[in-house]
Design a protein around this motif. Structure first.
Motif, PDB file in Angstrom:
ATOM      1  N   ARG A 224      22.758  32.902  35.140  1.00  0.00           N
ATOM      2  CA  ARG A 224      22.767  33.565  33.842  1.00  0.00           C
ATOM      3  C   ARG A 224      22.350  35.022  33.945  1.00  0.00           C
ATOM      4  NH1 ARG A 224      22.703  28.460  33.507  1.00  0.00           N
ATOM      5  NH2 ARG A 224      23.467  27.314  31.680  1.00  0.00           N
ATOM      6  N   LEU A 225      21.435  35.346  34.852  1.00  0.00           N
ATOM      7  CA  LEU A 225      21.077  36.760  35.045  1.00  0.00           C
ATOM      8  C   LEU A 225      22.286  37.556  35.532  1.00  0.00           C
ATOM      9  CD1 LEU A 225      17.517  36.539  36.663  1.00  0.00           C
ATOM     10  CD2 LEU A 225      18.095  37.280  34.346  1.00  0.00           C
ATOM     11  N   LEU A 226      23.038  36.989  36.458  1.00  0.00           N
ATOM     12  CA  LEU A 226      24.252  37.650  36.924  1.00  0.00           C
ATOM     13  C   LEU A 226      25.253  37.799  35.787  1.00  0.00           C
ATOM     14  CD1 LEU A 226      24.835  35.893  40.385  1.00  0.00           C
ATOM     15  CD2 LEU A 226      24.077  38.238  40.005  1.00  0.00           C
ATOM     16  N   GLY A 227      25.434  36.705  35.037  1.00  0.00           N
ATOM     17  CA  GLY A 227      26.419  36.711  33.968  1.00  0.00           C
ATOM     18  C   GLY A 227      26.088  37.659  32.828  1.00  0.00           C
ATOM     19  N   HIS A 228      24.796  37.886  32.586  1.00  0.00           N
ATOM     20  CA  HIS A 228      24.395  38.738  31.470  1.00  0.00           C
ATOM     21  C   HIS A 228      24.183  40.194  31.882  1.00  0.00           C
ATOM     22  CE1 HIS A 228      24.133  35.191  29.154  1.00  0.00           C
ATOM     23  NE2 HIS A 228      22.951  34.793  29.561  1.00  0.00           N
ATOM     24  N   LEU A 229      23.828  40.416  33.154  1.00  0.00           N
ATOM     25  CA  LEU A 229      23.328  41.738  33.519  1.00  0.00           C
ATOM     26  C   LEU A 229      24.108  42.457  34.606  1.00  0.00           C
ATOM     27  CD1 LEU A 229      19.500  40.837  33.625  1.00  0.00           C
ATOM     28  CD2 LEU A 229      20.760  41.897  31.739  1.00  0.00           C
ATOM     29  N   ILE A 230      24.793  41.751  35.492  1.00  0.00           N
ATOM     30  CA  ILE A 230      25.343  42.379  36.690  1.00  0.00           C
ATOM     31  C   ILE A 230      26.873  42.385  36.664  1.00  0.00           C
ATOM     32  CG2 ILE A 230      25.299  42.397  39.216  1.00  0.00           C
ATOM     33  CD1 ILE A 230      22.561  42.754  37.958  1.00  0.00           C
ATOM     34  N   PRO A 231      27.504  43.537  36.452  1.00  0.00           N
ATOM     35  CA  PRO A 231      28.959  43.597  36.597  1.00  0.00           C
ATOM     36  C   PRO A 231      29.323  43.359  38.070  1.00  0.00           C
ATOM     37  CG  PRO A 231      28.084  45.496  35.411  1.00  0.00           C
ATOM     38  CD  PRO A 231      26.912  44.794  36.033  1.00  0.00           C
ATOM     39  N   PRO A 232      30.470  42.796  38.408  1.00  0.00           N
ATOM     40  CA  PRO A 232      31.524  42.330  37.494  1.00  0.00           C
ATOM     41  C   PRO A 232      31.311  40.887  37.014  1.00  0.00           C
ATOM     42  CG  PRO A 232      32.241  42.040  39.732  1.00  0.00           C
ATOM     43  CD  PRO A 232      30.864  42.651  39.811  1.00  0.00           C
ATOM     44  N   PHE A 233      30.139  40.303  37.297  1.00  0.00           N
ATOM     45  CA  PHE A 233      29.899  38.916  36.889  1.00  0.00           C
ATOM     46  C   PHE A 233      29.875  38.756  35.377  1.00  0.00           C
ATOM     47  CE2 PHE A 233      27.832  39.177  41.110  1.00  0.00           C
ATOM     48  CZ  PHE A 233      28.574  38.213  41.768  1.00  0.00           C
ATOM     49  N   THR A 234      29.668  39.869  34.644  1.00  0.00           N
ATOM     50  CA  THR A 234      29.576  39.800  33.203  1.00  0.00           C
ATOM     51  C   THR A 234      30.942  39.578  32.542  1.00  0.00           C
ATOM     52  OG1 THR A 234      29.684  42.222  33.176  1.00  0.00           O
ATOM     53  CG2 THR A 234      27.506  41.218  33.033  1.00  0.00           C
ATOM     54  N   ALA A 235      32.024  39.759  33.276  1.00  0.00           N
ATOM     55  CA  ALA A 235      33.357  39.571  32.707  1.00  0.00           C
ATOM     56  C   ALA A 235      33.621  38.088  32.470  1.00  0.00           C
ATOM     57  CB  ALA A 235      34.424  40.136  33.653  1.00  0.00           C
ATOM     58  N   PHE A 236      34.219  37.775  31.314  1.00  0.00           N
ATOM     59  CA  PHE A 236      34.558  36.380  31.014  1.00  0.00           C
ATOM     60  C   PHE A 236      35.874  36.065  31.726  1.00  0.00           C
ATOM     61  CE2 PHE A 236      36.534  32.961  28.604  1.00  0.00           C
ATOM     62  CZ  PHE A 236      35.505  32.053  28.538  1.00  0.00           C
ATOM     63  N   ASP A 237      35.764  35.563  32.909  1.00  0.00           N
ATOM     64  CA  ASP A 237      36.936  35.253  33.729  1.00  0.00           C
ATOM     65  C   ASP A 237      36.623  33.957  34.460  1.00  0.00           C
ATOM     66  OD1 ASP A 237      38.735  34.983  35.868  1.00  0.00           O
ATOM     67  OD2 ASP A 237      39.077  37.146  35.958  1.00  0.00           O
ATOM     68  N   PRO A 238      37.417  32.909  34.250  1.00  0.00           N
ATOM     69  CA  PRO A 238      37.130  31.618  34.884  1.00  0.00           C
ATOM     70  C   PRO A 238      36.981  31.711  36.397  1.00  0.00           C
ATOM     71  CG  PRO A 238      38.838  31.371  33.245  1.00  0.00           C
ATOM     72  CD  PRO A 238      38.588  32.845  33.369  1.00  0.00           C
ATOM     73  N   ALA A 239      37.878  32.463  37.032  1.00  0.00           N
ATOM     74  CA  ALA A 239      37.787  32.605  38.487  1.00  0.00           C
ATOM     75  C   ALA A 239      36.528  33.358  38.879  1.00  0.00           C
ATOM     76  CB  ALA A 239      39.025  33.324  39.013  1.00  0.00           C
ATOM     77  N   GLN A 240      36.199  34.399  38.112  1.00  0.00           N
ATOM     78  CA  GLN A 240      34.986  35.172  38.396  1.00  0.00           C
ATOM     79  C   GLN A 240      33.739  34.329  38.194  1.00  0.00           C
ATOM     80  OE1 GLN A 240      34.758  38.598  39.577  1.00  0.00           O
ATOM     81  NE2 GLN A 240      32.869  37.521  40.061  1.00  0.00           N
ATOM     82  N   PHE A 241      33.740  33.472  37.155  1.00  0.00           N
ATOM     83  CA  PHE A 241      32.573  32.634  36.924  1.00  0.00           C
ATOM     84  C   PHE A 241      32.358  31.647  38.076  1.00  0.00           C
ATOM     85  CE2 PHE A 241      30.299  28.966  35.209  1.00  0.00           C
ATOM     86  CZ  PHE A 241      29.162  29.610  34.754  1.00  0.00           C
ATOM     87  N   ALA A 242      33.454  31.194  38.695  1.00  0.00           N
ATOM     88  CA  ALA A 242      33.307  30.327  39.859  1.00  0.00           C
ATOM     89  C   ALA A 242      32.519  31.039  40.950  1.00  0.00           C
ATOM     90  CB  ALA A 242      34.679  29.900  40.379  1.00  0.00           C
ATOM     91  N   TRP A 243      32.759  32.331  41.114  1.00  0.00           N
ATOM     92  CA  TRP A 243      32.008  33.101  42.108  1.00  0.00           C
ATOM     93  C   TRP A 243      30.576  33.355  41.651  1.00  0.00           C
ATOM     94  CZ3 TRP A 243      33.210  33.368  46.920  1.00  0.00           C
ATOM     95  CH2 TRP A 243      34.544  33.230  47.308  1.00  0.00           C
ATOM     96  N   THR A 244      30.374  33.443  40.346  1.00  0.00           N
ATOM     97  CA  THR A 244      29.008  33.551  39.826  1.00  0.00           C
ATOM     98  C   THR A 244      28.214  32.303  40.193  1.00  0.00           C
ATOM     99  OG1 THR A 244      29.794  34.864  37.945  1.00  0.00           O
ATOM    100  CG2 THR A 244      27.613  33.885  37.752  1.00  0.00           C
ATOM    101  N   MET A 245      28.840  31.151  40.020  1.00  0.00           N
ATOM    102  CA  MET A 245      28.180  29.898  40.382  1.00  0.00           C
ATOM    103  C   MET A 245      27.891  29.838  41.876  1.00  0.00           C
ATOM    104  SD  MET A 245      30.045  26.975  38.039  1.00  0.00           S
ATOM    105  CE  MET A 245      28.933  25.731  38.712  1.00  0.00           C
TER     106      MET A 245
END
Length: 267
Positions: A153-174
């Protein structure tokens, strides 16, 4: 005593949790599901209990440490049920929420795995309660399943490019969060490998969890099962989870003394 600064680490995790979950929980408390409130209260109470146990034993407050140890026996079943509650909440959101429609199955694997890991860790924390080095590390290890969602969640809220709503990108966030959790477990293990078994168990669990996310988490079978979980009534499920947590406490508490009683006969 082992892990002399563990209470600072746990309190830092509590603060990081507030920051990480602020947009999705703390900022919307009035509209959050009851299951999330139950999870939030029990998880926060457990983390504060870990900090108090560490602080009291390292400041020679043994009586207070024993009292908090007794409290943990009653709090753990609720903490376990709280970890199941967040799974139910996520499963209920999956059919209607666009984000969970895409990522709910993968996240559901993480939340389904966590209660199992918590039961294993607390069982051994009680079983090895006479072995200070192991007991302290098993207790601290129960906080590690929170590392991944915090990082995620810290990555998703604060760190680009993880903040982009992109299913493939979120997989990398995980995946980044999974790596962060594994690094945390590895560092704690490396600090004292002789007593590092609790963190080794957590590391193995995180590797298995990552494999399941990339395989089972993507399957239509799991998606169907996961959505089905959201249709179950909360109260009976949470009562069962609390009973299972109580049985874990009983099994762990009795395992240590039983092992010592049988040891002379085996010799």
């Amino acid at each position: 005593m082992p892990l002399r600064r563990a209470h600072y680490l746990v309190l830092a995790m509590v603060l990081a949790t507030v920051v990480a979950f602020w947009p999705t929980y703390f900022a919307v408390l009035r509209t959050a599901r009851t299951e999330l409130h139950f999870h939030g209260v029990t998880a926060t109470a457990w983390m504060l209990l870990l900090a108090l146990q560490s602080w009291t034993i390292h400041h020679q407050r043994r009586g207070a440490h024993r009292i908090f140890g007794i409290v943990s026996l009653f709090l753990f079943p609720l903490f376990l049920a709280g970890s199941v509650a967040v799974l139910l909440s996520m499963a209920r959101n999956t059919p209607s929420d666009p984000f969970y429609q895409i990522n709910g199955g993968r996240l559901g694997i993480l939340d389904a795995w966590t209660p199992i890991l918590l039961m294993v860790l607390f069982y051994f924390a009680l079983k090895e309660r006479r072995k200070v080095q192991l007991h302290a590390r098993y207790m601290l290890a129960t906080a590690l399943p929170l590392v991944e969602p915090i990082i995620e969640r810290l990555l998703g809220h604060l760190i680009p490019p993880f903040t982009a709503f992109d299913p493939a990108q979120f997989a990398w966030t995980m995946r980044a969060a999974e790596l962060g959790g594994l690094v945390a477990a590895a560092c704690l293990y490396a600090a004292a490998p002789r007593y590092g078994r609790p963190f080794f168990i957590v590391g193995l669990a995180m590797v298995a969890q990552a494999v399941l996310v990339e395989t089972l988490g993507e399957s239509s079978v799991w998606q169907t099962v996961f959505v089905g979980l959201g249709k179950l009534p909360s109260l009976p499920v949470l009562v069962v989870a609390t009973i299972v947590g109580g049985l874990t406490v009983w099994a762990g508490w009795t395992a240590g003394p039983a092992a010592r009683r049988h040891k002379p006969a085996a010799a």
